[in-house]
Design an enzyme around this catalytic site. Sequence first.
Site, PDB file in Angstrom:
ATOM      1  N   GLU A 187      -3.333   7.881  -4.859  1.00 18.01           N
ATOM      2  CA  GLU A 187      -3.700   7.271  -6.143  1.00 18.01           C
ATOM      3  C   GLU A 187      -5.075   7.772  -6.589  1.00 18.01           C
ATOM      4  O   GLU A 187      -5.964   7.937  -5.766  1.00 18.01           O
ATOM      5  CB  GLU A 187      -3.769   5.743  -6.000  1.00 18.01           C
ATOM      6  CG  GLU A 187      -2.484   5.101  -5.563  1.00 18.01           C
ATOM      7  CD  GLU A 187      -2.664   3.602  -5.322  1.00 18.01           C
ATOM      8  OE1 GLU A 187      -3.740   3.055  -5.662  1.00 18.01           O
ATOM      9  OE2 GLU A 187      -1.741   2.982  -4.793  1.00 18.01           O
TER      10      GLU A 187
ATOM     11  N   ARG B 103       0.859  -1.178   0.000  1.00 14.49           N
ATOM     12  CA  ARG B 103       0.000   0.000   0.000  1.00 14.49           C
ATOM     13  C   ARG B 103       0.897   1.229   0.000  1.00 14.49           C
ATOM     14  O   ARG B 103       1.971   1.239   0.636  1.00 14.49           O
ATOM     15  CB  ARG B 103      -0.906   0.030   1.234  1.00 14.49           C
ATOM     16  CG  ARG B 103      -2.117  -0.894   1.156  1.00 14.49           C
ATOM     17  CD  ARG B 103      -3.170  -0.343   0.215  1.00 14.49           C
ATOM     18  NE  ARG B 103      -4.409  -1.081   0.267  1.00 14.49           N
ATOM     19  CZ  ARG B 103      -4.743  -2.072  -0.551  1.00 14.49           C
ATOM     20  NH1 ARG B 103      -3.880  -2.455  -1.478  1.00 14.49           N
ATOM     21  NH2 ARG B 103      -5.906  -2.670  -0.445  1.00 14.49           N
TER      22      ARG B 103
ATOM     23  N   HIS C 199      -0.924   0.623  -9.948  1.00 14.55           N
ATOM     24  CA  HIS C 199      -1.672  -0.255  -9.034  1.00 14.55           C
ATOM     25  C   HIS C 199      -2.415  -1.329  -9.835  1.00 14.55           C
ATOM     26  O   HIS C 199      -3.646  -1.462  -9.762  1.00 14.55           O
ATOM     27  CB  HIS C 199      -2.647   0.539  -8.168  1.00 14.55           C
ATOM     28  CG  HIS C 199      -3.035  -0.202  -6.917  1.00 14.55           C
ATOM     29  ND1 HIS C 199      -3.482   0.425  -5.783  1.00 14.55           N
ATOM     30  CD2 HIS C 199      -3.030  -1.530  -6.627  1.00 14.55           C
ATOM     31  CE1 HIS C 199      -3.756  -0.469  -4.843  1.00 14.55           C
ATOM     32  NE2 HIS C 199      -3.495  -1.672  -5.341  1.00 14.55           N
TER      33      HIS C 199
END
Length: 308
Positions: free
Chosen positions: A261, A232, A279
Amino acid sequence: MKPEILVVAPNQPTQMAVLDASYNLHRYDLAPDPQALLAEVSDRIVAVVTTGGRGLNAEQIGQLPNLQLVASSGVGYDTIDIPACSERGIVVTNTPDVLTDDVADTAIMLLLAARRHLVQADRYVRSGDWGRNGPYPLLSAMRGKRLGIVGLGRIGQAIASRAAPMGPEIAYTGRIRKPGVDHRFEPDLKTLANWADILIVATSGGADTQGLISAQIISELGPQGTLINIARGSVVDETAMIAALKSGDLGSAGLDVYWNEPNIDPALWLLENTVLYPHHASATFETRGAMAQLVVDNLAAFFQGRPV
């Protein structure tokens, strides 16, 4: 009557069709005014479909008085307010195991791309510099290097099994020593970072690990070191990492996750010693399909009284 479900984030199309046939779906994700939708249907919602990225916060949970289940597509659940769910006895499900291989593959991809300058060398060939300036500079082999893994859960162990044939020495850190694991356990993260040439972050997100990879840890990794993050964005002090990459205090980084993000810090765009991935580690047809199906299966199991 069909159970009524709030879709905070959609599933894959095939599985969404199954959900649409089995339940009365309310599309929070598509609503022009999500709050107006909640005001209309909140007391009828018994389950929520979401993802690890979108999650479900305490305010949303508080607006759903009859919520019984949160079914999330994703292994991480740090974006779901677990204490708020636990307080009310709301079941939370995720989708572990099915994404392990793709995420571990991505970690190795980022590792090799960062260490062997894949992006820079690709540009070197395409620009014609190879022909004009000669061979690309020598780089460093994987064999004999020291690879530290932060978090040796399912994904961390899968990363280790993929890295081992390349010949690095492997050690790991985590809350506890893993039984049956031959790799060296190092309980102190600072010691591991100082020892390692490469540090791969594969721990869970959330408040307990926020900023775990601090400026000090990055400094211990050093100017020849490589940081890989497939966990993360919150786990890494991104400001400190960017500063170290700019100054040369950190050699390189391969990143799939970021603090903000998808609107990441523009400073990362300009760094030649980074490999950036959006991601996307679990984003294959096969894995996202399996994750989506597990959401469907969890919902079915819950409403049929079977274990989720």
